[in-house]
Motif scaffolding. Structure first.
Motif, PDB file in Angstrom:
ATOM      1  N   PRO A 300       0.810  -1.226   0.000  1.00 45.20           N
ATOM      2  CA  PRO A 300       0.000   0.000   0.000  1.00 45.20           C
ATOM      3  C   PRO A 300       0.841   1.272   0.000  1.00 45.20           C
ATOM      4  CG  PRO A 300      -0.826  -1.577   1.614  1.00 45.20           C
ATOM      5  CD  PRO A 300       0.474  -2.118   1.131  1.00 45.20           C
ATOM      6  N   LEU A 301       1.970   1.264   0.700  1.00 42.23           N
ATOM      7  CA  LEU A 301       2.787   2.462   0.788  1.00 42.23           C
ATOM      8  C   LEU A 301       3.329   2.871  -0.574  1.00 42.23           C
ATOM      9  CD1 LEU A 301       4.204   4.662   2.396  1.00 42.23           C
ATOM     10  CD2 LEU A 301       6.041   3.041   2.897  1.00 42.23           C
ATOM     11  N   ALA A 302       3.892   1.904  -1.309  1.00 40.54           N
ATOM     12  CA  ALA A 302       4.436   2.206  -2.630  1.00 40.54           C
ATOM     13  C   ALA A 302       3.337   2.731  -3.554  1.00 40.54           C
ATOM     14  CB  ALA A 302       5.088   0.965  -3.230  1.00 40.54           C
ATOM     15  N   LYS A 303       2.152   2.147  -3.431  1.00 41.22           N
ATOM     16  CA  LYS A 303       1.037   2.580  -4.276  1.00 41.22           C
ATOM     17  C   LYS A 303       0.637   4.023  -3.966  1.00 41.22           C
ATOM     18  CE  LYS A 303      -3.546   1.127  -5.815  1.00 41.22           C
ATOM     19  NZ  LYS A 303      -4.565   0.051  -5.759  1.00 41.22           N
ATOM     20  N   VAL A 304       0.510   4.312  -2.675  1.00 43.18           N
ATOM     21  CA  VAL A 304       0.099   5.653  -2.265  1.00 43.18           C
ATOM     22  C   VAL A 304       1.145   6.697  -2.671  1.00 43.18           C
ATOM     23  CG1 VAL A 304      -0.193   7.129  -0.237  1.00 43.18           C
ATOM     24  CG2 VAL A 304      -1.470   4.996  -0.417  1.00 43.18           C
ATOM     25  N   GLN A 305       2.414   6.353  -2.522  1.00 43.68           N
ATOM     26  CA  GLN A 305       3.470   7.310  -2.874  1.00 43.68           C
ATOM     27  C   GLN A 305       3.439   7.653  -4.373  1.00 43.68           C
ATOM     28  OE1 GLN A 305       6.708   5.111  -1.043  1.00 43.68           O
ATOM     29  NE2 GLN A 305       7.060   6.815   0.362  1.00 43.68           N
ATOM     30  N   ALA A 306       3.204   6.640  -5.197  1.00 46.48           N
ATOM     31  CA  ALA A 306       3.100   6.902  -6.635  1.00 46.48           C
ATOM     32  C   ALA A 306       1.898   7.790  -6.925  1.00 46.48           C
ATOM     33  CB  ALA A 306       2.994   5.577  -7.391  1.00 46.48           C
ATOM     34  N   GLN A 307       0.797   7.539  -6.241  1.00 48.56           N
ATOM     35  CA  GLN A 307      -0.406   8.341  -6.466  1.00 48.56           C
ATOM     36  C   GLN A 307      -0.218   9.778  -5.985  1.00 48.56           C
ATOM     37  OE1 GLN A 307      -3.144   5.716  -4.388  1.00 48.56           O
ATOM     38  NE2 GLN A 307      -4.031   5.005  -6.336  1.00 48.56           N
ATOM     39  N   ILE A 326      -8.331  11.758  -7.887  1.00 51.47           N
ATOM     40  CA  ILE A 326      -7.348  10.876  -7.246  1.00 51.47           C
ATOM     41  C   ILE A 326      -7.405  10.981  -5.727  1.00 51.47           C
ATOM     42  CG2 ILE A 326      -4.876  10.347  -7.066  1.00 51.47           C
ATOM     43  CD1 ILE A 326      -4.513  11.496  -9.828  1.00 51.47           C
ATOM     44  N   ILE A 327      -7.792  12.158  -5.223  1.00 47.03           N
ATOM     45  CA  ILE A 327      -7.760  12.392  -3.780  1.00 47.03           C
ATOM     46  C   ILE A 327      -8.551  11.334  -2.998  1.00 47.03           C
ATOM     47  CG2 ILE A 327      -8.470  14.003  -1.963  1.00 47.03           C
ATOM     48  CD1 ILE A 327      -7.634  16.277  -3.863  1.00 47.03           C
ATOM     49  N   PRO A 328      -9.803  11.004  -3.388  1.00 48.53           N
ATOM     50  CA  PRO A 328     -10.537   9.985  -2.618  1.00 48.53           C
ATOM     51  C   PRO A 328      -9.838   8.620  -2.632  1.00 48.53           C
ATOM     52  CG  PRO A 328     -12.015  11.213  -4.048  1.00 48.53           C
ATOM     53  CD  PRO A 328     -10.630  11.597  -4.448  1.00 48.53           C
ATOM     54  N   LYS A 329      -9.192   8.280  -3.749  1.00 47.06           N
ATOM     55  CA  LYS A 329      -8.482   6.998  -3.829  1.00 47.06           C
ATOM     56  C   LYS A 329      -7.348   6.951  -2.813  1.00 47.06           C
ATOM     57  CE  LYS A 329      -9.342   6.566  -8.825  1.00 47.06           C
ATOM     58  NZ  LYS A 329      -8.709   6.494 -10.175  1.00 47.06           N
ATOM     59  N   ILE A 330      -6.620   8.047  -2.709  1.00 44.50           N
ATOM     60  CA  ILE A 330      -5.517   8.080  -1.747  1.00 44.50           C
ATOM     61  C   ILE A 330      -6.061   8.047  -0.328  1.00 44.50           C
ATOM     62  CG2 ILE A 330      -3.549   9.433  -0.906  1.00 44.50           C
ATOM     63  CD1 ILE A 330      -3.272  10.582  -3.729  1.00 44.50           C
ATOM     64  N   GLN A 331      -7.107   8.844  -0.082  1.00 39.40           N
ATOM     65  CA  GLN A 331      -7.684   8.885   1.267  1.00 39.40           C
ATOM     66  C   GLN A 331      -8.155   7.506   1.715  1.00 39.40           C
ATOM     67  OE1 GLN A 331     -10.536  12.084   0.523  1.00 39.40           O
ATOM     68  NE2 GLN A 331      -9.493  13.383   2.040  1.00 39.40           N
TER      69      GLN A 331
END
Length: 870
Positions: A300-307, A326-331
């Protein structure tokens, strides 16, 4: 993982932390005891054995580590350590301790990580082995665990900023791998050394190692090590600004990762490709790479950082609608991000990114949660950053006291753990808050501290990441300018400290040049031209114009007089607009009236307030230390309504740094190396310069002893060889070139290649190895500033400094061959007659101005003299 270094990127800019994530060289792997034949770990997570062995606990710990569940991994590995200790299996216990240290690193628990790795090394008898490493008695299985442990210790040291120790440890690991005949281990250790060298700012040494490693890997089969080596090389090339090569190498890394179907490696390399595309201003490709990095991320961390990187890029390019999708996806994914240093910083960076478009209450809540998470894991660094970021939210809401309380907490922690790269931000924030509350003296003190911290951080600021170049104007430059503004408001003893103001703005110029070169390569000494003017050259005045938000300041140094200070009340947008209009209209043949109008406006702001003092002083030469975009215009063309400034004074530019002792250009035995290209190479889109041959002959005819390199003879290799043949006082290059605010776009053209600014020191200064005298004068007669770059003339200062010449004469824009030949002929004629360099320039410009054919500033104004004017 290089956590501390990664966090250093985060301190500078939201983008920087996530960009830095891809720079980890070797994904940390668990140390293995060879005879235990441990499972990969990923297969054990869902299988609950009836009797849990320590080997299975280690495998479970690895699985938890790979999935980012670090706190659980600690508990499992501690159990394994205890069992191995009871069994008396020292090797297995050491391996488990090493793995436990690796997990502690991810949690930001540095003390525990250090203590655990030391315990492992003690069990392995490292001190004794280190003394007798050439003796064959240690068993290979012990050495293998030891080498793995040293690899992880090297990462731990680098993560804590101990670059020298990290390099040494990686070299020790390499020695052991060589003894074991393990080529993959040797490669890993070499790559870790390259990473440490890169972090320390030794990009070239890092690049040399990685190039060697990559060559070794060419003939080897596809592997994770090969993927990682290529990715590391691509990242270093990105740091060096060799972006096309970076992209090419990273693409090779990606193709191997795709053939092996290794999703984590695909994700990391896509991320790096996104970073390189971003620096290349290829927004579309960068976004695509970040999307791919997120899709293939293994945790999850790597995914969030890319986003987050994708989000920040969209906001930067004002694609707000797409950013909001994109904001809701990251949240929704933040809850799955582990409570580790990296996880906390992902949350902080997300909050800082959406602060430009988001809901302040949500941002404050994310940051408040980050503060608590940092306290939970005992990570004071991320706690300081969380508190300071939260303080900035309160600042935006004008809640000054709450913001100040949080800032002081953040600063106290940063100073306690000695993290200057965070501290300067909170010192700056404190200064802003004190200023907002009317405490000018307190604000000045806070800004003074921030500037002092920045100057102590010179090397770190320029080696963190090349992306800091576009961020410099947001996170560094305002500190200097706001500080100067405060100092000028200070009324202590009736007048502001003008000398301190000069030193502060010159410190900014030094920081700009450091940032331009990507290394702190210039002497950190303020220029002291006062003594030169007062004692040796009382016909010279020095101008320090300073562009601030709501005023244009001028500090004038006249010979043997106190500093004079004048203020024009005009905002920086108006000044910048006038500069841009002057620069645009000066090169338009039919826009002379428009040019004179805007030039007179700038004259009224800069020169008119001190015109009487200049006249009374009797000075004949003006030396400008221009600020910001004022570098992009020729001061000689400032117009008072009747005359241009060059019709009254000789004019020169100083970059504000005393690199060589000013002294007159020797009039006797003036000799020159003159090179030029009348026909550029076919692969370059530059127009021919048919009069170059005439220009070089005119230098000869002026009486200067001249060695000529023309067309095919004007190659970089020939230039290097010839310049070492004899001590030329003048190097004259009649060839196309470009000045830019970026070193990667600043170059001169030779017959065989572009000679970039970073190569000039090795080219023109190479003779200093044999000869003690620098080049007295470098002339670049057909160069121009990059279009659309309002700080392009920074590249001219960069060339002047990198070339090591006492003086550099160059053109800000390209002009006709005919006028250039006439100018050059007159310039050298005046030098031969004994004029100073500045006076020779003036006489050559007046020669053109007196001709009806070349009367417009378009023809005579582009020539500027940088450096020694004598």
């Amino acid at each position: 993982m290089l956590i501390k270094r990664l966090l250093r990127f985060a301190v500078t800019n939201v983008v920087l932390f996530t960009l830095a994530f891809s720079l980890t060289i070797i994904p940390s792997t668990f140390a293995k005891k060879p005879q235990t034949n441990l499972l990969n770990g990923l297969h054990t997570q869902n299988t609950k054995p009836s009797t849990t062995t320590p080997q299975q606990l280690v495998s479970q710990g690895e699985a938890l580590y790979q999935s980012g569940r670090f706190t659980e991994a600690v508990n499992v590995l501690q159990q394994a350590v205890r069992i191995y200790q009871l069994e008396g299996d020292r090797l297995a216990q050491a391996a488990a301790l090493t793995n436990l240290s690796l997990v502690y690193q991810q949690l930001g628990s540095w003390k525990e990580a250090d203590a655990t790795i030391d315990n492992s090394l003690n069990l392995l008898g490292w001190d004794e082995i280190n003394q007798k490493l050439n003796v064959s008695h240690p068993k290979s299985e012990l050495l293998e665990i030891l080498a793995q442990t040293l690899n992880i210790q090297g990462e731990l040291q680098l993560g804590q900023g101990q670059t020298d120790a990290s390099i040494k440890t990686s070299q020790q690991a390499e020695q052991i791998w060589k003894k074991l005949g393990d080529n993959a281990g040797v490669t890993r250790s070499q790559i870790n050394q390259a990473q440490a060298l890169r972090v320390a700012g030794f990009y070239r040494r890092s690049l040399n190692i990685l190039n060697e490693v990559s060559q070794q890997l060419i003939s080897q089969p596809d592997s994770v090590v090969k993927i990682t080596a290529l990715r590391s090389l691509g990242n270093v090339l990105q740091q060096l600004g060799e972006l096309e090569s970076s992209q090419q190498i990273l693409q090779q890394s990606l193709e191997i990762a795709q053939r092996l179907q290794l999703s984590p490696e695909i994700s990391l390399t896509e991320f790096s490709l996104g970073n390189t595309a971003r620096v290349l201003d290829n927004t579309k490709d960068a976004i695509a790479h970040y999307e791919n990095a997120a899709l293939t991320a293994s945790n999850p961390l790597a995914k969030v950082q890319a986003q987050i990187n994708q989000l920040s890029l969209l906001i930067e390019n004002e694609q707000i609608g797409q950013a909001k999708t994109i904001i809701p996806k990251i949240q929704s994914q933040l809850a799955t991000v582990p409570t580790t240093q990296a996880g906390i910083y992902a949350r902080i960076n997300f909050a800082r990114t959406i602060s430009k478009i988001g809901e302040p209450r949500n941002i404050a809540q994310i940051l408040a949660d980050s503060v608590q998470q940092a306290k939970t894991i005992g990570d004071e660094r991320s706690q300081s950053y969380s508190l300071g970021s939260l303080a900035e939210v309160y600042e935006q809401n004008n809640q000054w006291q709450e913001a100040q309380d949080l800032t002081q907490q953040a600063l106290l922690i940063a100073e306690k753990i000695d993290v200057s790269d965070i501290a300067y931000r909170w010192q700056w924030l404190l200064g802003r808050l004190l200023k907002a509350q009317g405490n000018t003296e307190g604000a000045i003190a806070a800004y003074d501290t921030a500037v002092a911290t920045l100057q102590s951080l010179r090397t770190d600021l320029v080696t963190v990441n090349r992306e800091v170049q576009f961020n410099f104007r947001d996170s560094v430059e305002p500190i200097y300018r706001q500080s100067v503004e405060l100092l000028l408001q200070q009324k202590g003893r009736g007048k502001p400290d003008l000398n301190k103001v000069r030193q502060r703005i010159e410190a900014l110029q030094l920081a700009e040049l450091d940032n331009f070169f990507r290394e702190a390569c210039l002497s950190n000494q303020f220029v002291v031209l006062d003594k030169v003017v007062d004692r040796d050259h009382p016909n010279t005045a020095i101008f320090y114009p300073i562009i601030l938000d709501n005023q244009l300041e001028v500090i004038l140094k006249l010979p043997n007089q106190p500093l004079i200070h004048k203020t024009s009340v005009v905002n920086h947008q108006q000044v910048e607009q006038a500069i841009a209009q002057m620069r645009d209209t000066i090169v338009q043949p039919e826009a002379n009236k428009k040019f004179q109008a805007v030039s007179q406006q700038l004259y009224d702001w800069l020169i008119k307030p001190v015109a009487d003092e200049l006249k009374k002083s009797g000075v004949s030469t003006l030396v400008f230390i221009p600020d910001g975009s004022l570098r992009n215009i020729p001061m000689s063309a400032l117009y008072d309504g009747a005359l241009y400034l060059v019709q009254k004074y000789a004019i020169a530019i100083s970059p504000g740094l005393q690199l060589f002792t000013p002294k007159p250009l020797a009039q006797s035995r003036l000799n020159a190396l003159a090179g030029g290209l009348s026909q550029p190479p076919k692969n370059e889109e530059f127009a021919p310069l048919p009069n170059v041959k005439v220009e070089l002959k005119l230098i000869q005819q002026s009486g200067v002893s001249t060695t000529i390199l023309l067309n095919e003879n004007f190659k970089s290799t020939t230039l290097r060889k010839t310049i070492n043949a004899q001590p030329f006082k003048v190097v004259h290059l009649a060839t196309h070139g470009q000045f830019s605010s970026k070193a990667k776009d600043t170059f001169i053209l030779a017959a065989d290649k572009r000679i970039y600014v970073n190569e000039l020191d090795s080219l023109l200064k190479s003779r200093e190895q044999k000869r003690t005298q620098p080049v007295e004068l470098l002339v670049l007669s057909a160069c121009e500033t990059a279009q659309g770059d309002n700080r392009a003339a920074l590249g001219l200062a960069g060339v002047a400094l990198r070339a090591g010449a006492r003086s550099t004469l160059a053109s800000l824009w390209q002009i006709g061959d005919d006028s250039t030949a006439l100018f050059i002929s007159q310039f050298y004629h005046q030098l031969i007659t004994g004029k100073t360099t500045a006076e020779a320039l003036r006489e050559a410009q007046l020669k053109l101005l007196s001709s009806s054919q070349y009367i417009r500033p378009l023809y005579w104004a582009p020539y500027v003299l940088v450096g020694n004017w004598l």
